[in-house]
Each structure stands twice: as C-alpha cells, then as structure tokens.
Design a protein around this motif. Structure first.
Motif, PDB file in Angstrom:
ATOM      1  N   PRO A   1      75.646  28.225  55.646  1.00 37.20           N
ATOM      2  CA  PRO A   1      75.824  29.386  56.523  1.00 37.20           C
ATOM      3  C   PRO A   1      76.371  29.056  57.898  1.00 37.20           C
ATOM      4  O   PRO A   1      76.728  29.967  58.648  1.00 37.20           O
ATOM      5  CB  PRO A   1      74.401  29.965  56.624  1.00 37.20           C
ATOM      6  N   ASP A   2      76.454  27.770  58.242  1.00 37.94           N
ATOM      7  CA  ASP A   2      76.899  27.404  59.590  1.00 37.94           C
ATOM      8  C   ASP A   2      78.002  26.355  59.561  1.00 37.94           C
ATOM      9  O   ASP A   2      78.034  25.447  60.386  1.00 37.94           O
ATOM     10  CB  ASP A   2      75.720  26.896  60.415  1.00 37.94           C
ATOM     11  N   SER A   3      78.932  26.474  58.629  1.00 36.89           N
ATOM     12  CA  SER A   3      80.011  25.481  58.528  1.00 36.89           C
ATOM     13  C   SER A   3      80.955  25.531  59.722  1.00 36.89           C
ATOM     14  O   SER A   3      81.452  24.508  60.181  1.00 36.89           O
ATOM     15  CB  SER A   3      80.808  25.695  57.238  1.00 36.89           C
ATOM     16  N   ASP A   4      81.252  26.743  60.219  1.00 40.55           N
ATOM     17  CA  ASP A   4      82.233  26.899  61.285  1.00 40.55           C
ATOM     18  C   ASP A   4      81.622  27.695  62.435  1.00 40.55           C
ATOM     19  O   ASP A   4      80.935  28.699  62.218  1.00 40.55           O
ATOM     20  CB  ASP A   4      83.484  27.629  60.787  1.00 40.55           C
ATOM     21  N   LEU A   5      81.900  27.263  63.665  1.00 35.77           N
ATOM     22  CA  LEU A   5      81.467  27.971  64.872  1.00 35.77           C
ATOM     23  C   LEU A   5      82.713  28.364  65.647  1.00 35.77           C
ATOM     24  O   LEU A   5      83.536  27.511  65.991  1.00 35.77           O
ATOM     25  CB  LEU A   5      80.558  27.073  65.718  1.00 35.77           C
ATOM     26  N   VAL A   6      82.863  29.664  65.913  1.00 34.91           N
ATOM     27  CA  VAL A   6      84.082  30.173  66.539  1.00 34.91           C
ATOM     28  C   VAL A   6      83.709  30.985  67.772  1.00 34.91           C
ATOM     29  O   VAL A   6      82.886  31.916  67.697  1.00 34.91           O
ATOM     30  CB  VAL A   6      84.872  31.071  65.559  1.00 34.91           C
ATOM     31  N   GLY A   7      84.296  30.651  68.915  1.00 36.40           N
ATOM     32  CA  GLY A   7      84.098  31.437  70.125  1.00 36.40           C
ATOM     33  C   GLY A   7      85.033  32.635  70.145  1.00 36.40           C
ATOM     34  O   GLY A   7      86.233  32.499  69.858  1.00 36.40           O
ATOM     35  N   VAL A   8      84.506  33.822  70.457  1.00 35.09           N
ATOM     36  CA  VAL A   8      85.313  35.048  70.485  1.00 35.09           C
ATOM     37  C   VAL A   8      84.930  35.873  71.710  1.00 35.09           C
ATOM     38  O   VAL A   8      83.922  35.605  72.372  1.00 35.09           O
ATOM     39  CB  VAL A   8      85.104  35.899  69.209  1.00 35.09           C
ATOM     40  N   LYS A   9      85.740  36.886  71.989  1.00 35.34           N
ATOM     41  CA  LYS A   9      85.439  37.848  73.049  1.00 35.34           C
ATOM     42  C   LYS A   9      85.287  39.220  72.407  1.00 35.34           C
ATOM     43  O   LYS A   9      86.213  39.723  71.783  1.00 35.34           O
ATOM     44  CB  LYS A   9      86.547  37.861  74.095  1.00 35.34           C
ATOM     45  N   LEU A  10      84.082  39.795  72.561  1.00 35.65           N
ATOM     46  CA  LEU A  10      83.822  41.135  72.064  1.00 35.65           C
ATOM     47  C   LEU A  10      84.156  42.151  73.144  1.00 35.65           C
ATOM     48  O   LEU A  10      83.893  41.930  74.334  1.00 35.65           O
ATOM     49  CB  LEU A  10      82.360  41.280  71.642  1.00 35.65           C
ATOM     50  N   ALA A  11      84.747  43.259  72.703  1.00 39.82           N
ATOM     51  CA  ALA A  11      85.075  44.339  73.633  1.00 39.82           C
ATOM     52  C   ALA A  11      83.966  45.383  73.616  1.00 39.82           C
ATOM     53  O   ALA A  11      83.247  45.545  72.625  1.00 39.82           O
ATOM     54  CB  ALA A  11      86.399  44.978  73.245  1.00 39.82           C
TER      55      ALA A  11
END
Length: 706
Positions: A499-509
């Motif tokens: 469940p935690d293979s990839d960590l991605v930073g994003v910006k939520l609006a």
C-alpha cells in the motif's frame, strides 16, 4: 564418423583443437570410442584432462527444445541441463573412460575425471567410494566427499567419520567430510557430528562449522549451546551466537548471556552478538545498543538491531540513520519511527519546528508525521487493452453514463466500487476476462492478458494545501490530479502489491479535486490503492533536498572526483555496499548485478552517471528481473540464477536466494525495472558521488576471460 581418423587427429598437435571441437557434443559412438582410445595413448596430462572434459559433456543430451526455457532472452536464465539419455553403449563407454581417469597418475587429470563423474549423479557413488581411500590429493578428496554428501550417500558415513576425526587429514578435507555428514540423513551421521562438538582435540574451525546446524536441530539445549560462548576460541563463540539467534524460545538467563557479549573486546564476537540480539529482539539490550550506535565501528549493526525492535529510547539513533548513505538503513529507520509514531510524534514536531531536519531526513519525518486517509469511494471502468489510448486523461468532465468499447470490443460502463477501509485497496481481479494487446509493452511477450482499467475519485479540501499521495499497485500506474499527470510509475511486468510503494507530493485546491488513475494489470491479484495525507501544519515544507538527481549529475559531470575515495564508498559494507551485488576487479559479488570490471572500456562518464542515477533506464543483458507470482498470492522479484524442470531460483535485491517450486507458480514475467534501488545514492553529498563516479570511470582493466 571415422574412429581411426578422429583418433589420429586427436593425437596430432596441429589438428587436436579442431578435432576436440568437432567431436564436442557429437553424441556419436565412433567419436566417443576415438576419445577413449586417444586418452589411453596420450602422454600429455593436459591433453588427457581435455579429453575427459569432452567425454563428460556427452554423457547425456539436452532435452528437446520447446521454446519455453529462455523466453525472449537466452542470457536472462540458466541454460538447460543435460538430462536425457541417448545411447546405452555410448554412455557406458563414457563412464568407462571417466572411471579410467580416476586412477590416472596425475592429480589434475583425476580431478577432471572426478568433476565429470560428479555431473553424472548418484549412480557413480560406488566409483567415488572406491576412489576416496586411495586419492592422495587434498582438493580431489574434498571434491569426492562433497559429491557423496550432496547425494546423501549413507555408505560413505563410516569413512567420512574417520576423515573428520583424523588429525592427519588437511582441514579442507575434514571440513568437506563434516559438511557431507550434514547432508546425509541418518542417526550415525548425526552422532558423528554431535561427538565432534565435545572432542577437545577438534579444530575450532570444525566445531564452529558444526554448531549452527546442530543448534537448529534442537540437539543441544539452549544453556548447553550458550556454553560455547564462554572460554572458547573466537570462531566457536561466533558460531554459538549464530546458532542461538535461530532458537525460537530461549530462557531469560541465556538472553542475559547473549546481551553480555555486546561488551566483548573482540570486534567480530561483538558484531555477532549485535546481530543475535537484533534477530532475537532482546529488549534488555536496547541501552547497550544505543551506546554502540554512537561508535562508528558498530553504528550500522546496532542501528539495524534497534530498528528491528522499535523503542522510543532510540529516537536519536533512528533520526541519525535517516541521513545515512546506506539506503537500507534509511528505510528501516523510517519503518521503526512509523511503528513508534504515537509515542514520538510530539518530539518530531518539536524538532521539525526547530529546523533540525533537512533533505532526506525531512522527507522521511514528513512521511512519518503524516496521517493518511484511504480513498474509499471510486467509479471504475474496465477492462481495456493495456495499450489503449489515454482516454479520460485531460478531460475535466467525464460522462459516467456512457458505454465504451473495451477488450475484444465488448461494451463496458463505469460502476461504483468501494475500497478496503484500512489500506484503500481496490481489487480489479474481476476484470481479468479476455485478451488485450499481447506483447504491447516492454519484455512481456509471454502471451499473458494485457489489460488496463480506469478509476475516478474526488478529494475534497477546505483550503489550498500541500498534500502527499501514498500509492500501491500490482502493475504500472498512471495518476492525474485536476487533469495534470502527477505520477507515472510501477513496473510494466508487475510488482508485489504494497500500500505504500510510491509517495507523491501534490497540491490540493480548495474545493473538489479530481483524481484519475489508470491501473495496468501486473502480476498476482490485480489491484491498486491511493491514500491522501490529512491536513497538517506544513512544518517541513521549507526543507527540501539540497541536491536532487539533476544536481548530483551536474556536479559529477563537471568535477573530477577522487577514485580512491570512490573505491572506499563502493566497497563500504556499512555504507553504499555496492559490492553486495556487483564485483569489480576481482572483489565483491556479481550474483545480482553485472561485474563492473572493465566498465569504463565500454561506457563514457555520462553513461556511467546515468546508469547509477537511473538504473532502470537500461538494464544489462542477462540481468532483467524475473517477477514470479505464487499461487498463495505472494510476488517475488529477482534475477534468475538457476532453473530446473521442478523449480526456479531467484536472487533478490538483498542478494538472498529464493527457490520457488514451479508447481507453486501462478504467473511469471520479465520486468523492466531494475532491482537496484533507484535511490541508492540519494544519501551521498555531491562530492562523494563525484568520487564514486571517478572510481567507476577508472575501471579500464579488461576482464579476465575464463
């Protein structure tokens, strides 16, 4: 085939090489007879040995080719073994010729005969039993003994016992005999090994070799096994610690005796004790391990042991490891902090506000402090052919009521689907019906279904904010947020779902954020998951990495490093530990990754830098990872290093060997993602990375051809 003509050519020095090449794997009775006759008449022992090697290679033939044993790349797997009988007379003639070699006057010729017969199998055990008492060469004796042990030959036990006990035998031979007894499953063999432990005249090396196996068998009570830690030679003490770490239940007094060994003045004994307390998770050792983690000599081992039994008292050790050069150490330290997060989160927040964390440590602490909420409600549609165009991506508004053309032209529609409440996992196995575009990606031309599915969800947010997405998938995954691609990852051949293979930073609006996922079928259970971080104070937002991959690349290409320091980095077992998987100039192991000897003869500096920073961009021939899904749901990835009709053997990224029976395999593919971790050098400063590149670009000595 003319026996006399071949024999004459074999005896002629000018024609011999061509003659040997001609008859090699001929499986011709006249050719076999010519080899046998030439052997009896040849005076040169080197030539006699070559003839025996040629004979041995023809005892059996290859199985009939089916096209299945190597897939698309012959070098990615093992060549099939010769397992098919071909002609009774020819095989008997080879057996006679090799047996004649066993009594040759020259040890090197006998060695070739032994190796040839060993490849035939247990049916020649009687020949080896007869040859062993008269064989005078130590290496040959050890080879004979090893084969008898591998075959589990019970008739050899009395002779092997005599060899183990004999002070006149070289240690090499006695060690081989002891190991062989361990491979023979009967009471007499066991008793001989057990008696060795209490023989006061036995070499410490033999006692140390016998201890772990006997300890695992339960033959020695824990207290008796622990006695071998006290007042014994160093090899025996280390072996006792290795044996004790495998015992499931140890009494408290034995725990205390193991912990006491953490203060042993001998570094090797101390390292073995550190490993033992870590494997056994002895909480009483935590204070001493924390002290040992402050010393450079014992820091890595003590840190790994502490990570295996997370303890709030070791928070400083874990945080120090987050900036370590060793990627494995960074990973286990983060896992340890996650497990004790409720107890240490306030302290982590305090330190973060004080600006203590930078770079890799900041990223890891941010991951530890974040609360993730699984996205549970999805609209899903599939299956499509995997190679379908990127429909839905970039569309601000999707018509969820419309029918689409899916696999094999079948009409498909969007449907509601709920995810696992704990992990957010969506199970797409129901979409595995029908065939898509076979062979449309990477190396996957094995005829497996080739499918894709799309999923849509909405993430509400009360403010504009930074967030993280935690992703998992069994195959490759493409993710967009508000019509912008934010992640493209995974493995076209598939990977083990976590469940935690990839960590991605994003910006939520502020408002409703539109999340779209394209999940491509991988291997095992077809599934994916997405979790989003909850709103929190952005205490780490101003602490980015000082140098990313582009920064490392630019620095290394524009600076000359110190190759001597780079060599130290390459072989540092407590740091990068490149030699765990690679060899260079005769040092290290090349069982998982390619031997890098002569690397700079083939590639320039820019290509070497790329291969380190982007290991999956071009995988060396023969080192493409195999991805194997077991019927129990487990997925194993590694490089194929052995294969028979019954099993396949993989070596994983930790250089561990995993043998999987083929009866337990559900699916198998070749992956396009290197098992070398992409972030292997993330912990290096630019100057250190330049030093490593300087060493790699110095590898210009041509490899030795054997």
């Amino acid at each position: 085939w003319d026996t006399d003509a071949i024999k004459a050519a074999l005896k002629n020095p000018k024609q011999r090489d061509d003659a040997l090449a001609l008859v090699d794997e001929s499986w011709s009775l006249p050719a076999i007879r010519a080899l046998d006759l030439a052997f009896t008449e040849e005076a040169d022992p080197t030539v006699r040995a070559r003839i025996l090697a040629n004979l041995a290679g023809q005892y059996r033939k290859y199985p009939e080719w089916t096209g299945a044993w190597f897939g698309t790349n012959p070098l990615a797997g093992s060549f099939p073994s010769k397992s098919v009988d071909w002609d009774r007379q020819g095989m008997q003639a080879i057996l006679v010729g090799l047996s004649r070699g066993l009594v040759d006057a020259v040890p090197s010729v006998r060695r070739q005969a032994i190796l040839g017969l060993a490849g035939i199998g247990p049916e020649v055990a009687a020949n080896f039993l007869a040859a062993l008492p008269r064989e005078g060469d130590a290496t040959n004796r050890a080879t004979l003994i090893t084969a008898l042990g591998r075959w589990g030959e019970p008739r050899a036990v009395p002779l092997l016992g005599q060899i183990v006990a004999s002070k006149n035998q070289p240690l090499l031979v006695r060690t081989a005999a002891l190991d062989a007894l361990g491979g023979i499953n009967n009471r007499q063999a066991f008793n001989l090994r057990f008696a060795l432990l209490f023989d006061p005249t036995a070499p410490p090396e033999l006692v140390a070799r016998a201890l772990p196996g006997l300890g695992r068998s339960g033959a020695l009570p824990p207290n008796d096994l622990a006695d071998f830690m006290d007042g014994k030679p160093k090899p025996v003490q280390i072996a006792a610690l290795h044996a004790l770490r495998e015992v499931a239940k140890l009494p408290p007094e034995v725990h205390a005796r193991i912990v006491a060994r953490l203060e042993d003045p001998d570094a090797e004994v101390r390292d073995a004790a550190i490993d033992a307390v870590g494997r056994l998770r002895l909480a009483g050792a935590v204070p001493k391990l924390i002290a040992l983690a402050k010393s450079e000599a014992t820091r890595t081992g003590a840190t790994i042991a502490l990570c295996g039994m997370p303890d709030t008292r070791a928070i400083d050790v874990y945080l120090a490891a987050l900036d370590d050069r060793n990627a494995d150490l960074r990973r286990v330290a983060q896992l340890a902090l996650l497990r004790i997060r409720p107890q240490v989160s306030a302290e982590l927040v305090r330190r973060a506000r004080a600006g203590e964390f930078r770079g890799l440590a900041a990223e890891s602490v941010g991951r530890v402090l974040a609360d993730f909420r699984p996205i549970a409600a999805w609209k899903v549609i599939g299956p499509f052919p995997r190679t379908t165009a990127q429909v839905f991506f970039g569309e601000r508004s999707i018509d969820f009521g419309r029918a689409y053309s899916g696999v094999e032209g079948r009409p498909i529609r969007w449907s509601e689907m709920a995810a696992d409440a704990r992990t957010g996992r969506i199970d797409l196995d129901a979409f595995k019906a029908g065939r898509g575009d076979v062979g449309g990606f990477g190396y996957d031309t094995n005829g497996s279904p080739d499918l894709a599915a799309f999923a849509y969800a909405e993430i509400p947010s009360e403010t504009d904010r930074d967030a993280m997405l935690l992703l998992g998938s069994s195959g490759s995954i493409l993710v967009s947020l508000n019509e912008a691609i934010v992640h493209k990852g995974g493995n076209a051949g598939g990977r083990a779902y976590m469940p935690d293979s990839d960590l991605v930073g994003v910006k939520l609006a502020k408002g409703t954020n539109r999340l779209l996922v394209c999940s491509r079928q991988g291997i095992g259970t077809w599934s994916f998951s997405v979790q989003v971080s909850e709103p929190s104070e952005p205490i780490l937002a101003t602490a980015p990495r000082p140098t990313g991959l582009d920064g490392l690349r630019a620095f290394a290409l524009n600076h000359s490093g110190d190759s001597r320091k780079g060599e130290e980095l390459f072989f540092d077992a407590k740091g990068l530990n490149c030699a765990k998987c690679h060899a260079a100039e005769g040092r290290g192991a090349a069982n998982v990754g390619p031997d890098l000897t002569g690397l700079a003869l083939k590639y320039d500096k820019a290509e070497i830098v790329r291969s380190v920073l982007e290991p999956s961009s071009r995988i060396a021939t023969g080192f493409q990872p195999a991805i194997v899904a077991r019927k129990d749901g487990a997925v194993v990835t590694g490089v194929v290093r052995g294969e028979t009709e019954a099993h396949v053997e993989l070596v994983d990224a930790e250089a561990r060997s995993v043998r999987i029976p083929k009866s337990e395999i559900e699916a198998r593919r070749v992956g396009d993602v290197s098992i070398m971790p992409a972030g292997q050098v993330d912990g290096l400063a630019p100057v250190d990375f330049a030093d490593l590149v300087a060493y790699l670009t110095s590898l210009k000595a041509a490899p030795t051809i054997r």
